[in-house]
Write a protein that holds these residues in place. Structure first.
Motif, PDB file in Angstrom:
ATOM      1  N   GLY A 161       0.750  -1.169  -0.129  1.00  0.00           N
ATOM      2  CA  GLY A 161      -0.135   0.134   0.102  1.00  0.00           C
ATOM      3  C   GLY A 161       0.831   1.143  -0.092  1.00  0.00           C
ATOM      4  O   GLY A 161       0.369   2.355   0.215  1.00  0.00           O
ATOM      5  N   ALA A 162       2.207   1.151  -0.243  1.00  0.00           N
ATOM      6  CA  ALA A 162       3.137   2.172  -0.203  1.00  0.00           C
ATOM      7  C   ALA A 162       2.649   3.193  -1.385  1.00  0.00           C
ATOM      8  O   ALA A 162       2.831   4.537  -1.244  1.00  0.00           O
ATOM      9  N   ASN A 163       1.931   2.687  -2.489  1.00  0.00           N
ATOM     10  CA  ASN A 163       1.617   3.732  -3.673  1.00  0.00           C
ATOM     11  C   ASN A 163       0.205   3.921  -3.600  1.00  0.00           C
ATOM     12  O   ASN A 163      -0.473   4.386  -4.424  1.00  0.00           O
ATOM     13  N   LEU A 164      -0.435   3.733  -2.260  1.00  0.00           N
ATOM     14  CA  LEU A 164      -1.913   4.083  -2.136  1.00  0.00           C
ATOM     15  C   LEU A 164      -2.537   3.378  -3.131  1.00  0.00           C
ATOM     16  O   LEU A 164      -3.734   4.107  -3.578  1.00  0.00           O
ATOM     17  N   SER A 165      -2.447   2.217  -3.713  1.00  0.00           N
ATOM     18  CA  SER A 165      -3.170   1.467  -4.889  1.00  0.00           C
ATOM     19  C   SER A 165      -3.441   0.207  -4.424  1.00  0.00           C
ATOM     20  O   SER A 165      -2.440  -0.780  -4.071  1.00  0.00           O
ATOM     21  N   PHE A 166      -4.893  -0.152  -4.230  1.00  0.00           N
ATOM     22  CA  PHE A 166      -5.097  -1.442  -3.900  1.00  0.00           C
ATOM     23  C   PHE A 166      -6.173  -1.947  -4.926  1.00  0.00           C
ATOM     24  O   PHE A 166      -7.201  -1.618  -5.078  1.00  0.00           O
ATOM     25  N   GLY A 167      -5.712  -2.916  -5.483  1.00  0.00           N
ATOM     26  CA  GLY A 167      -6.418  -3.427  -6.539  1.00  0.00           C
ATOM     27  C   GLY A 167      -7.419  -4.579  -6.228  1.00  0.00           C
ATOM     28  O   GLY A 167      -7.191  -5.118  -4.815  1.00  0.00           O
ATOM     29  N   ALA A 168      -8.476  -5.102  -6.771  1.00  0.00           N
ATOM     30  CA  ALA A 168      -9.093  -6.076  -6.282  1.00  0.00           C
ATOM     31  C   ALA A 168      -8.574  -7.486  -5.944  1.00  0.00           C
ATOM     32  O   ALA A 168      -8.777  -8.181  -5.018  1.00  0.00           O
ATOM     33  N   ASP A 169      -7.543  -7.684  -6.608  1.00  0.00           N
ATOM     34  CA  ASP A 169      -6.526  -8.732  -6.342  1.00  0.00           C
ATOM     35  C   ASP A 169      -5.819  -8.829  -5.243  1.00  0.00           C
ATOM     36  O   ASP A 169      -6.031  -9.803  -4.181  1.00  0.00           O
ATOM     37  N   ILE A 170      -5.450  -7.463  -4.993  1.00  0.00           N
ATOM     38  CA  ILE A 170      -4.610  -7.244  -3.663  1.00  0.00           C
ATOM     39  C   ILE A 170      -5.607  -7.320  -2.296  1.00  0.00           C
ATOM     40  O   ILE A 170      -5.123  -8.006  -1.256  1.00  0.00           O
ATOM     41  N   ILE A 171      -6.814  -6.486  -2.522  1.00  0.00           N
ATOM     42  CA  ILE A 171      -7.543  -6.787  -1.504  1.00  0.00           C
ATOM     43  C   ILE A 171      -8.126  -8.074  -1.082  1.00  0.00           C
ATOM     44  O   ILE A 171      -8.298  -8.789  -0.194  1.00  0.00           O
ATOM     45  N   GLY A 172      -8.261  -9.093  -2.327  1.00  0.00           N
ATOM     46  CA  GLY A 172      -8.653 -10.520  -2.134  1.00  0.00           C
ATOM     47  C   GLY A 172      -7.618 -11.180  -1.504  1.00  0.00           C
ATOM     48  O   GLY A 172      -7.813 -12.050  -0.555  1.00  0.00           O
ATOM     49  N   GLN A 173      -6.199 -11.154  -1.853  1.00  0.00           N
ATOM     50  CA  GLN A 173      -5.178 -11.470  -0.996  1.00  0.00           C
ATOM     51  C   GLN A 173      -5.148 -11.163   0.552  1.00  0.00           C
ATOM     52  O   GLN A 173      -4.888 -11.834   1.303  1.00  0.00           O
ATOM     53  N   ILE A 174      -5.378 -10.039   0.779  1.00  0.00           N
ATOM     54  CA  ILE A 174      -5.461  -9.523   2.132  1.00  0.00           C
ATOM     55  C   ILE A 174      -6.454 -10.265   3.062  1.00  0.00           C
ATOM     56  O   ILE A 174      -6.277 -10.765   4.019  1.00  0.00           O
ATOM     57  N   ILE A 175      -7.602 -10.275   2.467  1.00  0.00           N
ATOM     58  CA  ILE A 175      -8.714 -10.905   3.107  1.00  0.00           C
ATOM     59  C   ILE A 175      -8.258 -12.417   3.161  1.00  0.00           C
ATOM     60  O   ILE A 175      -8.723 -13.119   4.123  1.00  0.00           O
ATOM     61  N   SER A 176      -7.772 -13.062   2.015  1.00  0.00           N
ATOM     62  CA  SER A 176      -7.577 -14.494   2.281  1.00  0.00           C
ATOM     63  C   SER A 176      -6.431 -14.608   3.445  1.00  0.00           C
ATOM     64  O   SER A 176      -6.570 -15.695   3.992  1.00  0.00           O
ATOM     65  N   GLY A 177      -5.437 -13.814   3.344  1.00  0.00           N
ATOM     66  CA  GLY A 177      -4.411 -13.856   4.433  1.00  0.00           C
ATOM     67  C   GLY A 177      -4.860 -14.022   5.906  1.00  0.00           C
ATOM     68  O   GLY A 177      -4.793 -14.613   7.022  1.00  0.00           O
ATOM     69  N   VAL A 178      -5.980 -12.811   6.146  1.00  0.00           N
ATOM     70  CA  VAL A 178      -6.355 -12.746   7.452  1.00  0.00           C
ATOM     71  C   VAL A 178      -7.694 -14.124   7.673  1.00  0.00           C
ATOM     72  O   VAL A 178      -7.563 -14.602   8.925  1.00  0.00           O
ATOM     73  N   GLY A 179      -8.160 -14.347   6.602  1.00  0.00           N
ATOM     74  CA  GLY A 179      -9.122 -15.511   6.682  1.00  0.00           C
ATOM     75  C   GLY A 179      -8.134 -16.666   7.123  1.00  0.00           C
ATOM     76  O   GLY A 179      -8.878 -17.511   7.928  1.00  0.00           O
ATOM     77  N   ILE A 180      -7.050 -17.185   6.617  1.00  0.00           N
ATOM     78  CA  ILE A 180      -6.366 -18.174   6.778  1.00  0.00           C
ATOM     79  C   ILE A 180      -5.829 -18.204   8.147  1.00  0.00           C
ATOM     80  O   ILE A 180      -5.937 -19.219   8.948  1.00  0.00           O
ATOM     81  N   ILE A 181      -5.436 -17.158   8.864  1.00  0.00           N
ATOM     82  CA  ILE A 181      -4.839 -17.195  10.153  1.00  0.00           C
ATOM     83  C   ILE A 181      -6.229 -17.536  10.959  1.00  0.00           C
ATOM     84  O   ILE A 181      -5.955 -18.103  12.006  1.00  0.00           O
ATOM     85  N   TYR A 182      -7.082 -16.634  10.795  1.00  0.00           N
ATOM     86  CA  TYR A 182      -8.440 -16.943  11.526  1.00  0.00           C
ATOM     87  C   TYR A 182      -8.889 -18.413  11.341  1.00  0.00           C
ATOM     88  O   TYR A 182      -9.256 -19.173  12.481  1.00  0.00           O
ATOM     89  N   PHE A 183      -9.077 -19.128  10.393  1.00  0.00           N
ATOM     90  CA  PHE A 183      -9.381 -20.333  10.207  1.00  0.00           C
ATOM     91  C   PHE A 183      -8.400 -21.447  10.832  1.00  0.00           C
ATOM     92  O   PHE A 183      -9.104 -22.345  11.558  1.00  0.00           O
ATOM     93  N   VAL A 184      -7.205 -21.328  10.778  1.00  0.00           N
ATOM     94  CA  VAL A 184      -6.401 -22.078  11.679  1.00  0.00           C
ATOM     95  C   VAL A 184      -6.513 -21.863  13.368  1.00  0.00           C
ATOM     96  O   VAL A 184      -6.436 -22.773  13.857  1.00  0.00           O
ATOM     97  N   TRP A 185      -6.889 -20.571  13.703  1.00  0.00           N
ATOM     98  CA  TRP A 185      -7.168 -20.581  14.955  1.00  0.00           C
ATOM     99  C   TRP A 185      -8.477 -21.198  15.187  1.00  0.00           C
ATOM    100  O   TRP A 185      -8.630 -21.867  16.576  1.00  0.00           O
ATOM    101  N   MET A 186      -9.427 -21.011  14.738  1.00  0.00           N
ATOM    102  CA  MET A 186     -10.650 -21.876  14.798  1.00  0.00           C
ATOM    103  C   MET A 186     -10.703 -23.276  14.671  1.00  0.00           C
ATOM    104  O   MET A 186     -11.275 -24.099  15.549  1.00  0.00           O
ATOM    105  N   LEU A 187      -9.949 -23.962  13.783  1.00  0.00           N
ATOM    106  CA  LEU A 187      -9.869 -25.259  13.690  1.00  0.00           C
ATOM    107  C   LEU A 187      -8.802 -25.820  14.981  1.00  0.00           C
ATOM    108  O   LEU A 187      -9.290 -26.966  15.425  1.00  0.00           O
ATOM    109  N   TYR A 188      -7.940 -25.022  15.364  1.00  0.00           N
ATOM    110  CA  TYR A 188      -7.212 -25.600  16.541  1.00  0.00           C
ATOM    111  C   TYR A 188      -8.008 -25.291  17.978  1.00  0.00           C
ATOM    112  O   TYR A 188      -7.998 -26.528  18.734  1.00  0.00           O
ATOM    113  N   TYR A 189      -8.432 -24.056  18.177  1.00  0.00           N
ATOM    114  CA  TYR A 189      -8.969 -23.868  19.486  1.00  0.00           C
ATOM    115  C   TYR A 189     -10.486 -24.711  19.726  1.00  0.00           C
ATOM    116  O   TYR A 189     -10.930 -25.056  20.806  1.00  0.00           O
TER     117      TYR A 189
END
Length: 640
Positions: free
Chosen positions: A327-355
């Motif tokens: 985000g250093a150039n203040l540009s977030f395309g749909a693919d980058i936003i999808g990656q960020i959502i996926s990254g947060v979701g993966i961490i959250y899902f691992v937490w759910m599966l474990y706990y």
């Protein structure tokens, strides 16, 4: 008017008499906290004696526990603990078991996460050698933490002696932080960095020796307290001797890293990991043969859960850092936003599966120990998973920036039509260079900042000016110059995100004009490496989660076994995606790996796979609750 003051005086006098006659043991104020010099690990008022059998003392206040749901739960836990005490054989002590992780243990875990975070910050995983070094340091860190945690959850208490020992263990963690920046397990002798790496290994070996000596002293102190219990002597001697033996092994390995015997440095590094395996195996084996040393009714489950949370937190830190970079150039395309959502979701899902699957109920001692040690590969998989997704997020941003550069450089008739043998000249050349320069300026312009006022690759503007003026001698020179511009641009884009090719000797390549191409190829290989370990880690994370569920669950129904089979299949499928990165496929420009790794679907693939597993898990739980538990409740109702 005088009645009220006289009454207050009489009440005050009665209170003074009452307080004076009251026993000081029932004084309403708490006694000031006192930290003893040393403290026994035995449970106070223990019912278990060295030379006596078991005697169950009835409680006089059982009815009080039924006043609320919370106290009833506490009573059930105490009854279960009571049953465990009854399992103690004659000659085994009844230890004080802390129900929760203490503050000082949490403080120690902070040193673990600080070491992991700082080491990750200074060691980029850009090839297989750096990956080996990264995992090597994590093993050193985790093995030491595990040895300290095994002592803390069973014998840890609050005394001056324990506080001094814990302070020394803090010093060990600080020592790890000192050696971390120069840690390397892949160096070669007679290379510039070999001397520094040998010195680092020597220092680290002495730190490991010190940590085991501290544990040996702590186990020796426990032995002194419990020496009157016949069945406690041999296991505690084994614990003490194991820690002392590990310290002596590390002392011996220290000399394998001396300059005079540098050829044995590789064997010394292997010796570390052999020592880690042996000490863990011996202590777990000794603990599994006596009841009082088991991890049952200790906060070991909570401690491992907190460490898992710490490693997931490391993934959050890495993901946030990647978000700041892209985000250093203040540009977030749909693919980058999808990656960020996926990254947060993966961490959250691992937490759910474990706990969601972690149970604190007692299981067999062997299964408890296997469940405990299985967290080691589980934590490695999580670490590689979260680090990989952070790098892949940056990779997608680099591709977004580099995609317009290639057509601007090569989509001209000279490169597209084999019948055209002469490079552009005159107005065609001017127009071509103007468009190419405009594209490059558009890529780098938005990355200007106070720290980097001129992000444009150094010297590239001069090359563009010279090409526009026709300053080349032949067609081959023109092709070479345009290749150079593209490779420098690509390397410059990667440099915006602090991604550089591994250091190599490119002297001969510079003479042939291939240094830029090889540097770009090395950068691309970084992401092939990340792609490989990301999907292997994603699959193995799911498999180890399933093994943890299998070992830690007391009751398993056939429907749950079917759900576990689904987990295994999806985990294996994710890991097999790494096979797309075979060398034979890398040589093929049309291989599926290039299409897939340049697409925004890598992280969503893992996200959707984990989501499917969570859905299956919830369907399984609902099925069990409806079919089995309702049937049991109906059967009990009919019996009544």
């Amino acid at each position: 008017m005088g009645i009220l003051p006289d009454a207050l005086k009489r009440v005050t006098a009665v209170q003074q008499v009452f307080i004076a006659e009251k026993d000081e043991t029932s004084f309403p104020h708490k006694k000031p906290k006192y930290t003893p010099l040393v403290k026994s690990p035995l449970k106070q008022n223990s019912r278990h004696h060295p030379n006596h059998g078991h005697q169950k003392i009835p409680s006089a206040s059982v009815d009080a526990f039924h006043e609320s749901a919370e106290t009833q739960q506490e009573e059930e836990e105490e009854e279960e603990e009571e049953r465990e005490i009854e399992r103690l054989e004659d000659g085994e002590p009844e230890l004080h078991r802390a129900r929760e992780t203490s503050v000082v243990q949490l403080f120690y875990d902070l040193f673990f996460v600080a070491n992991l975070t700082t080491f990750t910050g200074v060691h980029e995983i850009n090839d297989t050698d750096s990956l080996r070094s990264y995992l090597g340091f994590f093993v050193v860190l985790w093995a030491t933490w595990f040895q300290v945690a095994k002592y803390d959850v069973r014998f840890g208490n609050d005394s001056a002696f324990e506080r001094v020992c814990k302070a020394l263990q803090f010093g060990v963690m600080v020592g790890f932080a000192v050696t971390g920046p120069n840690f390397d397990v892949t160096y070669e002798i007679d290379t510039p960095g070999a001397t520094r790496a040998l010195q680092t290994d020597q220092t680290l070996t002495l730190i490991l020796m010190a940590s085991r000596l501290i544990l040996a002293v702590q186990y020796l102190a426990v032995f002194w307290w419990l020496k009157e219990f016949p069945r406690a002597r041999a296991p505690l001697i084994v614990h003490t001797a194991t820690s002392l033996g590990a310290a002596l092994i590390f002392l011996g390995l220290y000399f394998s890293f001396s300059p005079s015997s540098a050829g044995n440095a590789g064997l010394g590094i292997i010796g570390w990991y052999v020592a880690f395996v042996l000490e863990a195996a011996i202590i777990l084996f000794a603990s599994g043969h006596v009841s009082f040393l088991s991890f049952i009714h200790t906060p070991m489950v909570e401690r491992l859960g907190l460490l898992t949370l710490i490693i997931l937190g490391e993934g959050v830190i890495g993901l946030c850092q990647s978000i700041q970079k892209v985000g250093a150039n203040l540009s977030f395309g749909a693919d980058i936003i999808g990656q960020i959502i996926s990254g947060v979701g993966i961490i959250y899902f691992v937490w759910m599966l474990y706990y969601d699957q972690t149970e604190k109920k007692r299981v067999g001692r062997l299964r408890q120990e296997l469940w405990t040690i299985l967290h080691f590969p589980f934590h490695i998989c999580i670490l590689l998973l979260v680090q990989g997704q952070a790098t892949l997020t940056v990779w997608l941003k680099i591709n977004d920036l580099a995609n317009p550069v290639y057509p601007a450089a090569f989509n001209i008739p000279f490169f597209l039509d084999a019948n055209i043998t002469d490079p552009p000249t005159g107005s065609a050349l001017t127009s071509y260079i103007t468009d190419l320069n405009s594209t490059l300026q558009g890529v780098f312009e938005n990355f200007k900042s106070s720290q980097n006022p001129d992000p444009f690759p150094e010297g590239l503007n001069d090359v563009l000016v010279s090409v526009a003026a026709g300053a080349y001698n032949a067609t081959d020179d023109f092709v070479y110059i345009i290749d150079y511009i593209y490779y420098q641009s690509y390397s410059g884009i990667c440099g915006l995100f602090n991604i550089e090719a591994p250091e190599k000797d490119r002297t001969g390549q510079q003479d042939n004009g291939d240094a830029g191409a090889q540097a770009v190829n090395d950068i691309v290989n970084i992401f092939f490496t990340v792609y490989t370990y990301f999907f292997v880690a994603a699959g193995l994370t799911l498999i180890t989660l399933t093994l943890l569920l299998r070992l830690g669950k007391r009751e398993k129904y056939r429907t749950e076994m079917l759900g576990m089979a689904v987990r295994y299949l999806i985990g294996i499928g994710l890991a097999l995606l790494a096979l797309m990165n075979l060398p034979s496929l890398e040589d093929n420009d049309n291989a599926a790996i290039y299409t897939y790794i340049n697409s925004p679907w890598m992280m969503p693939t893992v996200l959707l796979s984990y989501l499917f597993v969570i859905i299956v898990d919830n369907l399984v739980r609902n099925h069990i609750r409806k079919k089995y538990l309702n049937w049991k409740s109906n059967a009990l109702g009919m019996a009544v």
